[in-house]
Design a protein around this motif. Structure first.
Motif, PDB file in Angstrom:
ATOM      1  N   ASN A  17      -5.184  -5.527   6.005  1.00 26.50           N
ATOM      2  CA  ASN A  17      -4.571  -5.789   4.884  1.00 26.50           C
ATOM      3  C   ASN A  17      -5.594  -5.735   3.879  1.00 26.50           C
ATOM      4  O   ASN A  17      -5.493  -5.871   2.544  1.00 26.50           O
ATOM      5  CB  ASN A  17      -4.000  -7.456   4.883  1.00 26.50           C
ATOM      6  CG  ASN A  17      -3.038  -7.637   3.382  1.00 26.50           C
ATOM      7  OD1 ASN A  17      -2.608  -6.705   3.126  1.00 26.50           O
ATOM      8  ND2 ASN A  17      -3.019  -8.912   3.053  1.00 26.50           N
ATOM      9  N   TYR A  18      -6.813  -5.024   4.124  1.00 28.29           N
ATOM     10  CA  TYR A  18      -7.769  -4.560   3.052  1.00 28.29           C
ATOM     11  C   TYR A  18      -8.001  -2.993   3.369  1.00 28.29           C
ATOM     12  O   TYR A  18      -8.406  -2.832   4.322  1.00 28.29           O
ATOM     13  CB  TYR A  18      -9.048  -5.387   3.139  1.00 28.29           C
ATOM     14  CG  TYR A  18      -8.882  -6.830   2.680  1.00 28.29           C
ATOM     15  CD1 TYR A  18      -9.341  -7.303   1.400  1.00 28.29           C
ATOM     16  CD2 TYR A  18      -8.359  -7.930   3.401  1.00 28.29           C
ATOM     17  CE1 TYR A  18      -9.316  -8.466   1.046  1.00 28.29           C
ATOM     18  CE2 TYR A  18      -8.229  -9.017   2.994  1.00 28.29           C
ATOM     19  CZ  TYR A  18      -8.697  -9.406   1.706  1.00 28.29           C
ATOM     20  OH  TYR A  18      -8.628 -10.850   1.151  1.00 28.29           O
ATOM     21  N   PRO A  33       3.728  -4.728   5.586  1.00 30.75           N
ATOM     22  CA  PRO A  33       2.705  -5.693   6.416  1.00 30.75           C
ATOM     23  C   PRO A  33       3.051  -5.610   7.924  1.00 30.75           C
ATOM     24  O   PRO A  33       4.284  -5.153   8.350  1.00 30.75           O
ATOM     25  CB  PRO A  33       3.415  -6.960   5.771  1.00 30.75           C
ATOM     26  CG  PRO A  33       3.708  -6.502   4.628  1.00 30.75           C
ATOM     27  CD  PRO A  33       4.305  -5.176   4.532  1.00 30.75           C
ATOM     28  N   GLU A  64     -11.288 -14.935   6.970  1.00 29.70           N
ATOM     29  CA  GLU A  64      -9.904 -14.483   6.259  1.00 29.70           C
ATOM     30  C   GLU A  64      -9.684 -16.006   5.399  1.00 29.70           C
ATOM     31  O   GLU A  64      -9.941 -17.044   5.752  1.00 29.70           O
ATOM     32  CB  GLU A  64      -8.948 -14.350   7.279  1.00 29.70           C
ATOM     33  CG  GLU A  64      -9.119 -13.366   8.364  1.00 29.70           C
ATOM     34  CD  GLU A  64      -8.216 -12.557   9.134  1.00 29.70           C
ATOM     35  OE1 GLU A  64      -6.836 -12.991   8.477  1.00 29.70           O
ATOM     36  OE2 GLU A  64      -8.371 -11.703   9.888  1.00 29.70           O
ATOM     37  N   SER A 135      -4.912 -15.580  -5.001  1.00 28.03           N
ATOM     38  CA  SER A 135      -5.169 -14.162  -5.039  1.00 28.03           C
ATOM     39  C   SER A 135      -6.744 -13.675  -5.714  1.00 28.03           C
ATOM     40  O   SER A 135      -6.567 -12.415  -6.021  1.00 28.03           O
ATOM     41  CB  SER A 135      -4.004 -13.305  -6.016  1.00 28.03           C
ATOM     42  OG  SER A 135      -4.007 -13.926  -7.420  1.00 28.03           O
ATOM     43  N   THR A 153      -9.902 -11.753  -2.376  1.00 32.76           N
ATOM     44  CA  THR A 153      -8.492 -11.757  -2.004  1.00 32.76           C
ATOM     45  C   THR A 153      -7.661 -10.893  -3.045  1.00 32.76           C
ATOM     46  O   THR A 153      -6.445 -10.493  -2.685  1.00 32.76           O
ATOM     47  CB  THR A 153      -7.875 -13.014  -1.978  1.00 32.76           C
ATOM     48  OG1 THR A 153      -8.254 -13.641  -3.118  1.00 32.76           O
ATOM     49  CG2 THR A 153      -8.795 -13.953  -0.808  1.00 32.76           C
ATOM     50  N   MET A 156      -6.570  -7.519  -1.698  1.00 34.12           N
ATOM     51  CA  MET A 156      -5.238  -7.550  -0.499  1.00 34.12           C
ATOM     52  C   MET A 156      -4.333  -6.344  -0.723  1.00 34.12           C
ATOM     53  O   MET A 156      -3.930  -6.276  -1.936  1.00 34.12           O
ATOM     54  CB  MET A 156      -4.463  -9.003  -0.119  1.00 34.12           C
ATOM     55  CG  MET A 156      -5.290  -9.919   0.480  1.00 34.12           C
ATOM     56  SD  MET A 156      -4.292 -11.275   0.594  1.00 34.12           S
ATOM     57  CE  MET A 156      -5.374 -12.622   0.866  1.00 34.12           C
ATOM     58  N   PRO A 159       0.019  -8.862  -1.138  1.00 36.58           N
ATOM     59  CA  PRO A 159      -0.344 -10.411  -1.672  1.00 36.58           C
ATOM     60  C   PRO A 159       0.425 -11.343  -0.801  1.00 36.58           C
ATOM     61  O   PRO A 159       1.226 -11.133  -0.010  1.00 36.58           O
ATOM     62  CB  PRO A 159       0.119 -10.433  -3.038  1.00 36.58           C
ATOM     63  CG  PRO A 159       1.007  -9.180  -3.156  1.00 36.58           C
ATOM     64  CD  PRO A 159       0.704  -8.195  -2.301  1.00 36.58           C
ATOM     65  N   THR A 181      -4.591 -13.975   6.449  1.00 35.83           N
ATOM     66  CA  THR A 181      -4.039 -12.832   5.417  1.00 35.83           C
ATOM     67  C   THR A 181      -4.782 -11.462   5.501  1.00 35.83           C
ATOM     68  O   THR A 181      -4.632 -10.739   4.716  1.00 35.83           O
ATOM     69  CB  THR A 181      -4.342 -13.566   3.967  1.00 35.83           C
ATOM     70  OG1 THR A 181      -5.490 -13.902   3.778  1.00 35.83           O
ATOM     71  CG2 THR A 181      -3.113 -14.781   3.664  1.00 35.83           C
ATOM     72  N   GLY A 182      -5.895 -11.575   6.342  1.00 40.79           N
ATOM     73  CA  GLY A 182      -6.519 -10.289   6.756  1.00 40.79           C
ATOM     74  C   GLY A 182      -7.926 -10.570   6.413  1.00 40.79           C
ATOM     75  O   GLY A 182      -8.135 -11.464   5.474  1.00 40.79           O
ATOM     76  N   THR A 183      -8.790  -9.444   6.680  1.00 37.57           N
ATOM     77  CA  THR A 183     -10.087  -9.525   6.473  1.00 37.57           C
ATOM     78  C   THR A 183     -10.723  -8.488   5.453  1.00 37.57           C
ATOM     79  O   THR A 183     -10.314  -7.212   5.548  1.00 37.57           O
ATOM     80  CB  THR A 183     -10.955  -9.608   7.729  1.00 37.57           C
ATOM     81  OG1 THR A 183     -12.236 -10.001   7.357  1.00 37.57           O
ATOM     82  CG2 THR A 183     -10.968  -8.355   8.447  1.00 37.57           C
ATOM     83  N   PRO A 184     -11.616  -8.762   4.715  1.00 34.59           N
ATOM     84  CA  PRO A 184     -12.448  -7.727   3.896  1.00 34.59           C
ATOM     85  C   PRO A 184     -13.455  -6.869   4.905  1.00 34.59           C
ATOM     86  O   PRO A 184     -13.554  -7.493   6.177  1.00 34.59           O
ATOM     87  CB  PRO A 184     -13.164  -8.301   2.851  1.00 34.59           C
ATOM     88  CG  PRO A 184     -13.177  -9.583   3.401  1.00 34.59           C
ATOM     89  CD  PRO A 184     -12.115  -9.982   4.325  1.00 34.59           C
TER      90      PRO A 184
END
Length: 212
Positions: A17-18, A33, A64, A135, A153, A156, A159, A181-184
């Motif tokens: 998600n990033y 997604p 996350e 966000s 965030t 993302m 969102p 929600t996912g990781t950077p």
């Protein structure tokens, strides 16, 4: 009871998600997604260790933002999604990367590499009233006091409202369920004896785990 992280029936983890995280692992950037499920035996709370599976030398950290569902629903509209949120938490989606690489090569599920016991260290529940803008939060991760990850965030791809809407079109969301929600970018290995720390900058939230 929603609000206590670890009480839900399911954990829904969003993948890639990033953009920069997808790129660092040479994965395509998704156009919609996608997710996988982690079992509730993945949960481990502060004060308890993260256990590396037998026969594995290292696992990877992925910090996350977790979203805790307070009011369940099916086919939730994006514009109504945040009203279904009870709060948030800091979480790590721990991964046996070697197992994941093999699974991807063979087109197999990620259940073992992402869902082993203690693969989901989580921090304390944060009521949504404490989080003015989910966000726009800065997540960070350190291993042995050395920073590995730091990302907002706001980056993302999908969102939180869109994630809730997409997931609930397939799975009925229930009180206490957790969405990762996912990781950077910046994921990397931890080994036995390492100290894993994570935080949310704007909320002065910090959590620490020992790796065994």
């Amino acid at each position: 009871m929603a609000g206590f992280v670890g009480t839900g029936k399911k954990i829904v983890a969003i993948g890639r998600n990033y953009v920069k995280h997808a790129m660092e692992l040479n994965n395509p950037v998704p156009s919609e997604p996608f997710w996988f499920l982690k079992p509730t035996t993945s949960y481990v709370t502060a004060g308890k260790p993260v256990i590396i599976p037998r026969g594995v030398d290292e696992i990877h950290h992925e910090v996350e933002l977790g979203v805790v569902i307070g009011r369940g629903g099916k086919n939730i509209k994006s514009e109504e999604a945040l009203s279904h949120v009870a709060g948030y938490c800091l979480a790590f989606d721990m991964t046996v990367r070697t197992w994941q690489d093999k699974a991807k090569q063979k087109g197999l599920p990620w259940t073992a590499c992402k869902g082993f016991d203690s693969s989901l260290p989580v921090g304390s529940f944060l009521h949504k009233d404490l989080v003015k803008d989910p966000s726009n939060l800065t997540l960070w991760c350190k291993v042995n006091q050395v920073e590995r990850q730091r990302g907002s965030t706001s980056l993302m791809i999908f969102p939180i409202p869109q994630l809730i809407s997409a997931i609930s079109s397939v799975h009925t969301l229930e009180e206490g369920d957790l969405i990762l929600t996912g990781t950077p970018e910046g994921v990397g290995p931890v080994r036995r004896g390492d100290v894993l720390q994570g935080g949310i900058e704007e909320l002065d939230v910090k959590v620490e785990f020992q790796v065994e």
